[in-house]
Motif scaffolding. Structure first.
Motif, short mmCIF file in Angstrom:
data_model
loop_
_atom_site.label_atom_id
_atom_site.label_comp_id
_atom_site.label_asym_id
_atom_site.label_seq_id
_atom_site.Cartn_x
_atom_site.Cartn_y
_atom_site.Cartn_z
N SER A 5 0.82 -1.21 0.00
CA SER A 5 0.00 0.00 0.00
C SER A 5 0.85 1.24 0.00
CB SER A 5 -0.93 0.00 1.22
OG SER A 5 -0.19 0.00 2.43
N ARG A 6 2.03 1.18 0.64
CA ARG A 6 2.93 2.33 0.60
C ARG A 6 3.41 2.57 -0.82
NH1 ARG A 6 5.57 4.54 4.81
NH2 ARG A 6 5.00 3.84 6.89
N GLY A 11 0.45 8.06 -9.53
CA GLY A 11 0.65 9.03 -10.60
C GLY A 11 2.11 9.22 -10.89
N ASP A 12 2.42 10.34 -11.50
CA ASP A 12 3.79 10.65 -11.88
C ASP A 12 4.68 10.71 -10.64
OD1 ASP A 12 5.79 11.80 -13.89
OD2 ASP A 12 5.76 13.31 -12.29
N ALA A 13 5.87 10.07 -10.72
CA ALA A 13 6.74 9.97 -9.54
C ALA A 13 7.22 11.33 -9.08
CB ALA A 13 7.93 9.05 -9.86
N SER A 14 7.65 12.19 -10.00
CA SER A 14 8.18 13.48 -9.60
C SER A 14 7.10 14.36 -8.99
CB SER A 14 8.82 14.18 -10.81
OG SER A 14 7.86 14.37 -11.83
N THR A 15 5.88 14.31 -9.54
CA THR A 15 4.78 15.10 -8.98
C THR A 15 4.43 14.59 -7.60
OG1 THR A 15 3.91 15.50 -11.18
CG2 THR A 15 2.41 15.84 -9.33
N ASP A 16 4.36 13.27 -7.45
CA ASP A 16 4.02 12.68 -6.16
C ASP A 16 5.09 13.00 -5.13
OD1 ASP A 16 2.27 10.70 -4.65
OD2 ASP A 16 4.23 9.77 -4.45
N LEU A 17 6.37 13.02 -5.54
CA LEU A 17 7.46 13.32 -4.64
C LEU A 17 7.34 14.73 -4.10
CD1 LEU A 17 10.16 12.40 -3.41
CD2 LEU A 17 11.29 13.30 -5.44
N ALA A 18 6.95 15.67 -4.96
CA ALA A 18 6.83 17.05 -4.53
C ALA A 18 5.73 17.23 -3.50
CB ALA A 18 6.56 17.94 -5.75
N ARG A 19 4.70 16.37 -3.53
CA ARG A 19 3.59 16.48 -2.59
C ARG A 19 3.91 15.83 -1.25
NH1 ARG A 19 0.18 14.75 -6.99
NH2 ARG A 19 -0.01 12.73 -5.95
N HIS A 20 4.94 15.02 -1.21
CA HIS A 20 5.26 14.23 -0.03
C HIS A 20 5.79 15.13 1.09
CE1 HIS A 20 6.85 10.96 2.41
NE2 HIS A 20 6.21 10.13 1.62
N ALA A 54 13.47 3.66 4.83
CA ALA A 54 14.10 3.28 3.56
C ALA A 54 15.60 3.46 3.72
CB ALA A 54 13.58 4.15 2.42
N ILE A 55 16.35 2.53 3.20
CA ILE A 55 17.81 2.56 3.29
C ILE A 55 18.39 2.45 1.89
CG2 ILE A 55 19.87 1.48 4.25
CD1 ILE A 55 18.13 0.34 6.47
N LEU A 56 19.22 3.41 1.53
CA LEU A 56 19.92 3.39 0.26
C LEU A 56 21.38 3.06 0.53
CD1 LEU A 56 19.70 4.00 -2.84
CD2 LEU A 56 20.50 6.30 -2.30
N VAL A 57 21.83 1.93 0.02
CA VAL A 57 23.17 1.43 0.30
C VAL A 57 24.02 1.51 -0.96
CG1 VAL A 57 24.53 -0.53 1.12
CG2 VAL A 57 22.24 -0.16 2.03
N HIS A 103 9.03 7.15 -3.87
CA HIS A 103 7.71 6.97 -4.48
C HIS A 103 7.13 5.60 -4.17
CE1 HIS A 103 4.50 7.21 -7.42
NE2 HIS A 103 4.99 6.18 -8.08
N GLN A 104 7.97 4.58 -4.17
CA GLN A 104 7.50 3.22 -3.98
C GLN A 104 7.25 2.86 -2.52
OE1 GLN A 104 10.29 0.61 -5.89
NE2 GLN A 104 9.99 1.52 -7.91
N THR A 105 8.00 3.46 -1.59
CA THR A 105 7.96 2.99 -0.20
C THR A 105 7.35 3.98 0.78
OG1 THR A 105 10.17 3.85 0.32
CG2 THR A 105 10.04 1.63 -0.62
#
Length: 418
Positions: A5-6, A11-20, A54-57, A103-105
């Protein structure tokens, strides 16, 4: 909330990111072998139950060992970017990778672990760029320092090592239990002499044996490990209740980090990566996406930033004799960084060796066996140019690794398709 669900597509990833809502970002840096992955694992173990992280390695090597260490949790999403340095060699995929991960998590907190050879200046620039600044709130940089590293002239004088510490707002003296009292005192004195002054210095180590959980200390007192991520928690420990004006100064200090430019070697690596991207006419298949097969492991070599790497991914059905394997790994040159996850006669085990000292632990990873060797390039002459490759005898290393397989389970396989 479930990971599915997360990660629902809205929608568009960049638009969704800006709303986060702006996500706290913690940059955990430190030179090779300081224990960044172990530190993050300890943080994950202490994290609030209601938070999804979220972890970016990022790993200098090609096969991705560290990302496999975080497998098996529903409340933590991990994305690996192996095969270079985030600040230069992988700078052009970093922003897209971050947008995709967020966007995914939909994480409540983001932790980024750059390679031990990574320079944080370029990474900080990316995190503060126009495309990400509205979504991410960069907390103060945390750098891990093994006190024993100050005894090594080559490490102490390395520009990236120095800049990692200079850019840090807080420093964790890792592996406290392995350092002598004199080394620990010398590390504190070294940090006291740095400018700008560190906002805080903590210590991390096991009190009694490798099986004990890591203990965090500050000013001689035990503290909650998770407080190191939260400015309010650190200030409350040092000064009592945190007032609103104090919180403002903490935020202000994060914005006023010293200006340090990327070293020439990193700029050159970034330019080469940009040129390769611009001149590429075909889609290059990443070996990290190729599955190892019986008799056909994935083996990769690379070099850059004065180091060379050699890595294997081996099908899970191959079983290694644990005693024979650890004897061989322990005998590799002391200045090599050695990391691995193996299917052994005693079950799945992770192996981690830095500065000649190895740790062996159970692992939940089951997809394949992996080994990464990272070695400094030999230097010669006044200009300090890299002239020889310590891993040039790769086929001998491969033969030695194969000899560690358990009798009756090993299948012969070739090196580099021979």
């Amino acid at each position: 909330m479930s990971l599915a669900s997360r990660g629902a597509d809205t929608g568009d990833a960049s638009t969704d990111l800006a709303r986060h809502t702006r996500i706290p970002v913690h940059l955990i840096t430190g030179f090779l072998g300081t224990g960044k992955s172990s530190f993050i694992q300890a943080l994950v173990a202490a994290k609030p139950a209601d938070e999804h992280w979220a972890i970016l390695v990022n790993e200098f090597g090609q096969v991705g060992i560290d990302q496999a260490l975080f497998a098996g949790r529903e409340d933590v999403s991990v994305k690996g970017l192996p095969g270079g340095c985030l600040c230069c060699q992988l700078a052009f995929v970093l922003q897209a990778g971050l947008v995709s991960l967020i966007h995914q998590t939909r994480p409540d907190r983001l932790i980024i672990e750059p390679s031990g050879l990574g320079h944080p200046a370029g990474l900080i620039d990316v995190l503060r760029s126009e495309g990400l600044a509205s979504a991410l709130e960069l907390e103060e940089v945390i750098t891990l320092l093994d006190p024993r590293a100050l005894d090594d002239t080559r490490t102490r004088e390395h520009g990236t090592f120095q800049d990692q510490l200079t850019l840090a707002g807080g420093v964790v003296l890792s592996k406290r239990d392995l350092a002598t009292d004199e080394q620990l005192a010398a590390a504190h004195e070294f940090l006291e002499g740095m400018w700008p002054r560190k906002r805080w210095v903590g210590e991390l180590g096991r009190a009694d044996g490798e099986s004990q959980p890591a203990q965090a200390r500050m000013d001689g007192q035990e503290v909650a490990l998770i407080d190191w991520l939260l400015p309010a928690g650190r200030e409350s420990h040092r000064q009592g209740d945190l007032h609103a004006s104090d919180a403002h100064h903490v935020s202000e200090d994060r914005e006023n980090q010293p200006e340090i430019s990327m070293p020439a070697a990193h700029r050159a690596a970034r330019d080469r990566a940009r040129l390769a991207q611009e001149t590429s006419t075909s889609e290059k298949t990443s070996a990290s996406g190729v599955m190892p097969l019986p008799g056909a492991p994935v083996i990769e070599q690379a070099e850059g930033l004065e180091h060379a790497s050699l890595g294997w991914r081996i099908v899970a059905g191959e079983v290694f004799d644990l005693d024979q394997l650890t004897r061989w790994l322990d005998g590799l040159p002391r200045d090599w960084r050695v990391k691995g996850i193996f299917h052994t006669t005693e079950g799945w085990r992770s192996y981690n060796r830095a500065k000649g000292r190895a740790e062996l632990a159970p692992s939940s990873w089951r997809e394949d066996s992996r080994l990464e060797l990272i070695a400094p390039l030999e230097e010669q002459g006044q200009e300090g140019m890299a002239t020889a490759l310590p891993l040039a005898d790769s086929r001998q290393l491969n033969a030695a690794l194969l000899a560690c397989r358990s009798e009756g389970t090993a299948r012969p396989f070739n090196f580099f398709g021979e």
